[in-house]
Design an enzyme around this catalytic site. Structure first.
Site, PDB file in Angstrom:
ATOM      1  N   ASP A 187      34.991  43.841  55.002  1.00  0.00           N
ATOM      2  CA  ASP A 187      36.040  45.323  55.092  1.00  0.00           C
ATOM      3  C   ASP A 187      37.073  45.127  56.489  1.00  0.00           C
ATOM      4  O   ASP A 187      37.175  44.348  57.040  1.00  0.00           O
ATOM      5  CB  ASP A 187      34.963  46.495  54.219  1.00  0.00           C
ATOM      6  CG  ASP A 187      36.156  47.757  53.645  1.00  0.00           C
ATOM      7  OD1 ASP A 187      36.927  47.791  53.615  1.00  0.00           O
ATOM      8  OD2 ASP A 187      34.936  47.804  52.825  1.00  0.00           O
ATOM      9  N   HIS A 234      39.375  49.159  40.231  1.00  0.00           N
ATOM     10  CA  HIS A 234      39.826  50.207  39.963  1.00  0.00           C
ATOM     11  C   HIS A 234      41.179  50.481  38.661  1.00  0.00           C
ATOM     12  O   HIS A 234      42.184  50.669  39.341  1.00  0.00           O
ATOM     13  CB  HIS A 234      40.119  50.735  40.500  1.00  0.00           C
ATOM     14  CG  HIS A 234      38.814  51.689  41.803  1.00  0.00           C
ATOM     15  ND1 HIS A 234      37.681  51.546  41.043  1.00  0.00           N
ATOM     16  CD2 HIS A 234      39.091  51.884  42.565  1.00  0.00           C
ATOM     17  CE1 HIS A 234      37.481  52.148  41.902  1.00  0.00           C
ATOM     18  NE2 HIS A 234      37.234  52.269  42.722  1.00  0.00           N
TER      19      HIS A 234
END
Length: 327
Positions: A187, A234
């Protein structure tokens, strides 16, 4: 009352309970009451609020079943004590704070629908970002993590690459259950710093490491036998094809890709949780995402778990074994 009318009336006014929860959580009401009952005046002094308006808020919390009032003093109910007091294992205050931080989007929804979304990424506030990342830990511990552990089998797997792994909670849960597994939480810098805190707190720093990276520009390494995408694919704006291609390249033959997402039904009539998520962020239908996974070269794409209340659907698929690549 007609069910449809009852739903309309509930939805018309449901924002009120949401805002009461946001504000009470933000003021630290439930934390202040964790040590015992207090009257409104004492609680107002501790929270720096107006006693009269605070008492109105407290009465609303009583109506919601979060507080109870007796002899003029307020105390947490079991629900508040379990989920709304910092430090409790199932604490949800961070995800509630994140919900409060995105209130402005829903407040200006009409203008967004009329004019389109604002261009460019929003400014990242460090405190809001921390609440968001810890909120991901909250919701994982409140049910999504159990869905993962009960329906995804990582037996015999050695190396998990957790893409956009946030607080590292899924890697932590997986390494607890499968002792031979090691993991990498990948990340951005400000997020892996939070993940490192959680990993160290769980005593798993020897098996889970963090890696700073950008999923848009960096590869996912090589030699992985599991790649995890938890709520990072998404909808059409998420570069899902690019991420899946990188996962495929990073996996050994026979490697497993595991995906959790908010997924619409194929007819896009719902369900409600993914449909609302789609308004603000974006969401694929189940068939759309499964086709993208197949298009990246994966086989045996299947839904292994679904919980409509949580809005969580889990998919798995495999990179073909070596002999299939050579056919």
């Amino acid at each position: 009352m007609d069910k449809g009318l009852a739903s309309l009336l509930e939805w018309t006014w449901s924002y009120r309970v949401g805002r009461v929860l946001h504000v009470a959580n933000g003021l630290g009401v439930f934390e202040a009451l964790a040590e015992g009952p207090l009257d409104a005046l004492t609680l107002a002094r501790r929270t720096g609020t107006d006693a009269g308006m605070l008492e109105r808020l407290l009465i609303a919390c009583c109506g919601m079943g979060l507080l109870r009032r007796s002899a003029g003093r307020y105390e947490n109910t079991e629900t508040a004590d379990r989920y709304l007091v910092p430090g409790r294992p199932l604490y949800q205050g961070d995800i509630i704070a994140h919900g409060a931080s995105v209130w402005s989007f829903w407040d200006r929804l009409e203008s967004v629908v009329r004019e389109g979304p604002r261009q460019g990424p929003p400014a990242r506030d460090p405190e809001q970002h921390r609440r968001f990342i810890l909120g991901m830990h909250n919701i994982t511990m409140a049910g999504r993590g159990r869905l993962f552990l009960d329906h995804v089998d990582l037996s015999g797997r050695k190396r998990l690459f957790d893409v956009g792994g946030g607080p590292g909670t899924y890697s932590i849960l997986a390494c607890r259950k499968w002792p031979e597994l090691q993991a990498v939480v990948f990340d951005v810098p400000e997020t892996v710093a939070i993940a490192a805190e959680r990993i160290a707190a769980d005593g798993l720093a020897d098996r889970i490491r963090t890696q700073v990276g950008d999923w848009d520009t960096d590869e996912f390494g090589e030699g992985n036998d599991v790649v995890l995408f938890s709520n990072v694919l998404h909808g059409p704006g998420s570069s899902a094809e690019q991420k899946l291609a990188k996962a495929y390249r990073s996996l050994v033959p026979g490697g497993l890709v595991v995906i959790q997402e908010f997924l619409l039904d194929d007819d896009k009539n719902g369900p409600l949780v993914p449909a609302l998520f789609n308004v603000m962020v974006g969401a694929f239908s189940r068939g759309e995402l499964m086709n993208l996974v197949r298009g990246a070269g994966f086989v045996d794409v299947r839904v292994v778990a679904h919980d409509e209340t949580l809005g969580s659907t889990w998919l798995t698929a495999f990179k073909p074994p070596m002999d299939a690549d050579n056919d």
